[in-house]
Design a protein around this motif. Structure first.
Motif, mmCIF file in Angstrom:
data_model
loop_
_atom_site.group_PDB
_atom_site.id
_atom_site.type_symbol
_atom_site.label_atom_id
_atom_site.label_comp_id
_atom_site.label_asym_id
_atom_site.label_seq_id
_atom_site.Cartn_x
_atom_site.Cartn_y
_atom_site.Cartn_z
ATOM 1 N N GLY A 57 0.785 -1.107 0.022
ATOM 2 C CA GLY A 57 -0.120 -0.060 0.061
ATOM 3 C C GLY A 57 0.793 1.174 0.053
ATOM 4 N N SER A 58 0.506 2.112 1.006
ATOM 5 C CA SER A 58 1.281 3.412 1.163
ATOM 6 C C SER A 58 2.858 3.302 1.263
ATOM 7 C CB SER A 58 0.576 4.186 2.182
ATOM 8 O OG SER A 58 0.745 3.579 3.643
ATOM 9 N N ASP A 59 3.360 2.337 1.632
ATOM 10 C CA ASP A 59 4.700 2.190 1.675
ATOM 11 C C ASP A 59 5.507 2.351 0.394
ATOM 12 O OD1 ASP A 59 4.503 1.453 4.351
ATOM 13 O OD2 ASP A 59 5.047 -0.635 4.126
ATOM 14 N N ILE A 60 4.601 2.377 -0.653
ATOM 15 C CA ILE A 60 5.391 2.585 -2.020
ATOM 16 C C ILE A 60 5.602 3.876 -2.160
ATOM 17 C CG2 ILE A 60 4.995 2.347 -4.640
ATOM 18 C CD1 ILE A 60 2.947 0.090 -4.109
ATOM 19 N N GLY A 61 4.694 4.670 -1.630
ATOM 20 C CA GLY A 61 5.225 6.187 -1.768
ATOM 21 C C GLY A 61 6.210 6.591 -0.691
ATOM 22 N N LEU A 62 6.193 5.881 0.174
ATOM 23 C CA LEU A 62 7.143 6.280 1.418
ATOM 24 C C LEU A 62 8.546 5.769 1.137
ATOM 25 C CD1 LEU A 62 7.049 6.961 4.589
ATOM 26 C CD2 LEU A 62 6.932 4.618 5.151
ATOM 27 N N LEU A 63 8.720 4.740 0.374
ATOM 28 C CA LEU A 63 9.926 4.284 -0.045
ATOM 29 C C LEU A 63 10.445 5.051 -1.215
ATOM 30 C CD1 LEU A 63 9.214 0.335 0.397
ATOM 31 C CD2 LEU A 63 11.293 1.798 1.459
ATOM 32 N N ALA A 64 9.467 5.472 -2.096
ATOM 33 C CA ALA A 64 9.960 6.134 -3.241
ATOM 34 C C ALA A 64 10.459 7.655 -2.908
ATOM 35 C CB ALA A 64 8.675 6.473 -4.389
ATOM 36 N N ASN A 65 9.733 8.388 -1.880
ATOM 37 C CA ASN A 65 10.257 9.436 -1.484
ATOM 38 C C ASN A 65 11.647 9.422 -0.668
ATOM 39 O OD1 ASN A 65 8.263 11.914 -1.795
ATOM 40 N ND2 ASN A 65 6.942 10.314 -1.376
ATOM 41 N N GLU A 66 11.871 8.483 0.106
ATOM 42 C CA GLU A 66 12.908 8.089 0.774
ATOM 43 C C GLU A 66 14.084 7.801 -0.125
ATOM 44 O OE1 GLU A 66 16.272 7.490 3.312
ATOM 45 O OE2 GLU A 66 14.326 8.541 3.609
ATOM 46 N N PHE A 67 13.836 7.309 -1.382
ATOM 47 C CA PHE A 67 15.026 7.053 -2.510
ATOM 48 C C PHE A 67 15.162 8.257 -2.994
ATOM 49 C CE2 PHE A 67 13.568 2.306 -2.514
ATOM 50 C CZ PHE A 67 14.508 1.882 -1.533
ATOM 51 N N LEU A 68 14.219 9.043 -3.257
ATOM 52 C CA LEU A 68 14.212 10.210 -3.964
ATOM 53 C C LEU A 68 15.205 11.262 -3.192
ATOM 54 C CD1 LEU A 68 13.195 12.280 -6.306
ATOM 55 C CD2 LEU A 68 11.648 12.950 -4.815
ATOM 56 N N ARG A 69 14.969 11.307 -1.871
ATOM 57 C CA ARG A 69 15.714 12.302 -1.262
ATOM 58 C C ARG A 69 17.212 11.714 -1.031
ATOM 59 N NH1 ARG A 69 18.311 11.652 3.334
ATOM 60 N NH2 ARG A 69 17.607 9.643 3.629
ATOM 61 N N ARG A 70 17.511 10.215 -0.963
ATOM 62 C CA ARG A 70 18.735 9.795 -0.962
ATOM 63 C C ARG A 70 19.631 10.372 -2.172
ATOM 64 N NH1 ARG A 70 19.024 3.418 -0.007
ATOM 65 N NH2 ARG A 70 17.808 4.353 1.940
ATOM 66 N N TYR A 71 18.941 10.074 -3.384
ATOM 67 C CA TYR A 71 19.447 9.872 -4.672
ATOM 68 C C TYR A 71 19.702 11.447 -5.411
ATOM 69 C CZ TYR A 71 19.528 5.054 -4.860
ATOM 70 O OH TYR A 71 19.814 3.566 -4.628
ATOM 71 N N ARG A 72 18.601 12.285 -4.992
ATOM 72 C CA ARG A 72 19.006 13.629 -5.288
ATOM 73 C C ARG A 72 20.067 14.336 -4.597
ATOM 74 N NH1 ARG A 72 13.323 16.309 -2.421
ATOM 75 N NH2 ARG A 72 14.022 16.116 -0.543
ATOM 76 N N ALA A 73 20.472 14.209 -3.128
ATOM 77 C CA ALA A 73 21.593 14.478 -2.497
ATOM 78 C C ALA A 73 22.640 13.764 -3.238
ATOM 79 C CB ALA A 73 21.435 14.101 -1.101
#
Length: 451
Positions: free
Chosen positions: A321-337
């Motif tokens: 469920g909502s873990d998909i968005g949670l993980l996607a935003n965490e990966f986005l935060r990690r890789y944009r840095a």
């Protein structure tokens, strides 16, 4: 309390007219150049900014206004900026939108249209604030480097807490890419053997004729190429944990020897006669059905029962469920840095595609797609096309703002109820609303304490 509005306009008359037209609905701050605009933005953090492109020292061109836009987005990547300018040619509009502006209006301004755009931007900003709040609550539940607020992952976390304190063998089930090794590492980190080594091997990655030697070691001269005595992974993992991934690929001859080790905690190196004892905990994982392999005679039943003293299944990403968005935003935060793109966010079509896609490659595929999209994105927003999911995003109509808000509210209410074990009073306090309001929200959104 009215939302904050910053108006950046070099014409005093236009600036004053816009202030008086909007002062009843917004707390208005004014600026006339880049320095005052940045200062006002840092001081007030406006909900929306109206920005003229033609600013001093070059009021006849768009460059100064675009520089202000870049400066504001550098301060806050989620800033809502509407361009209001006489520089109305299409090229300037495209440059402004590509640089991160929400919308573009030409002078003379249609005030009804402007009010509509302001309402929309304000509403989206409120949704994003609520979403960030929900994420902060969820991030507080990071467990041994694993992230997940879904009931399925909370069940896995509860299993780890309970089983890690024992020395029993564990069998981890789950599709490829779900994070089985992370579960094994969490079991090790919380175990009495946490100070010992954690050694992970993939049984499918080692040739069959070398696997026995890799696990149990060998004596000098035991086979061609065995020039020196060598310890195996079971011996090297003494006092710690040995993680055997893809255990279903273990050849029959090695299955027999592993069974004996699990029974007696003793083994012999290849070509050796000495009994060696090792206090190594074995955790195994597989993405195949071992029971079917046992029935087909391809996996020993006695070894299966030795490995499967306790069993946990790691859910597929599509089940979370909502873990998909949670993980996607965490990966986005990690890789944009990591890749130097601090202002990158997900576009609405990307968020929709993330929810709709079935994720056959699970978390590993999500991580791969987000990293590639961050690198390849040409604007400040990662789109469904950047994720290579544009076909998925276009398969259903987009959500309306009303549907989006209700989805966010539903998720926040469910999350608050889950955190407080269904206690209405505590959940209402957490959400900053009254008990009657929470009951009304639950009825409107179709949420029950059990759900």
């Amino acid at each position: 309390m009215n939302a904050k509005l910053l108006i950046v306009e070099d014409d005093d008359d236009i600036r004053t007219q816009m202030k008086w037209a909007l002062a009843a609905e917004y707390a208005v701050t004014l600026a006339g150049d880049r320095a005052s605009a940045v200062a006002a933005f840092m001081a007030d953090r406006p909900t929306v900014t109206l920005l003229d492109l033609g600013l001093p020292p070059n009021p006849n061109g768009p460059e100064e206004g675009l520089a202000v836009l870049s400066a504001l987005l550098a301060l806050d990547s989620t800033a809502k900026v509407i361009i209001v300018s006489g520089q109305g040619d299409k090229q300037n509009a495209l440059r402004a939108i590509g640089a991160g502006a929400c919308d573009f209006l030409c002078k003379p301004v249609d005030m009804d249209l402007l009010r509509l755009l302001l309402q929309r931007c304000t509403f989206v900003a409120q949704l994003e604030d609520e979403h960030r709040l929900a994420q902060q609550h969820r991030r507080s539940e990071v467990f041994e480097e694993m992230l997940g607020a879904s009931p399925q992952m909370q069940t896995v976390f509860a299993f780890i807490r309970k089983v890690a304190r024992t020395t029993a063998p564990v069998l981890i089930l789950g599709e490829s890419g779900t994070g089985k090794e992370m579960v094994a590492r969490a079991l090790h980190a919380r175990s009495p053997q946490h100070k010992g080594p954690f050694i992970a091997i993939n049984c499918n990655a080692i040739p069959e004729n070398l696997l026995e030697s890799e696990l149990f070691g060998h004596e000098k001269g035991s086979f061609t190429g065995a020039h020196v005595q060598r310890k195996g992974h079971i011996e090297s993992a003494e006092g710690g944990t040995l993680f055997l991934d893809e255990i279903g690929e273990l050849p029959p001859s090695v299955q027999v020897k592993l069974l004996r080790f699990l029974q007696e905690k003793r083994f012999q190196r290849v070509g050796g006669r000495q009994e060696i004892q090792s206090d190594t905990r074995v955790i195994a994982a597989t993405n195949v059905n071992l029971r079917e392999m046992v029935a087909a005679g391809r996996f020993r039943e006695d070894l299966y029962f030795r490995l499967a003293v306790v069993v946990v299944k790691v859910p597929a990403l599509r089940e979370r469920g909502s873990d998909i968005g949670l993980l996607a935003n965490e990966f986005l935060r990690r890789y944009r840095a990591q890749h130097g793109k601090p202002a990158t966010t997900f576009a609405p079509d990307a968020l929709r595609a993330l929810d709709l896609y079935s994720w056959p490659g699970n978390v590993r595929e999500l991580q791969n797609r987000v990293q590639r999209a961050v690198i390849m994105a040409e604007t400040r927003r990662v789109t469904a096309r950047d994720l290579e999911l544009s076909d998925v995003a276009g398969s259903v109509p987009p959500q309306s703002l009303k549907e989006a808000r209700e989805n966010v509210e539903r998720e926040m209410v469910r999350e608050a109820l889950r955190r407080h074990d269904g206690k209405i009073t505590s959940a209402a306090l957490d959400l900053g609303i009254s008990r009657p309001t929470l009951y009304e929200l639950m009825e409107k959104l179709g949420v029950t304490k059990e759900s």
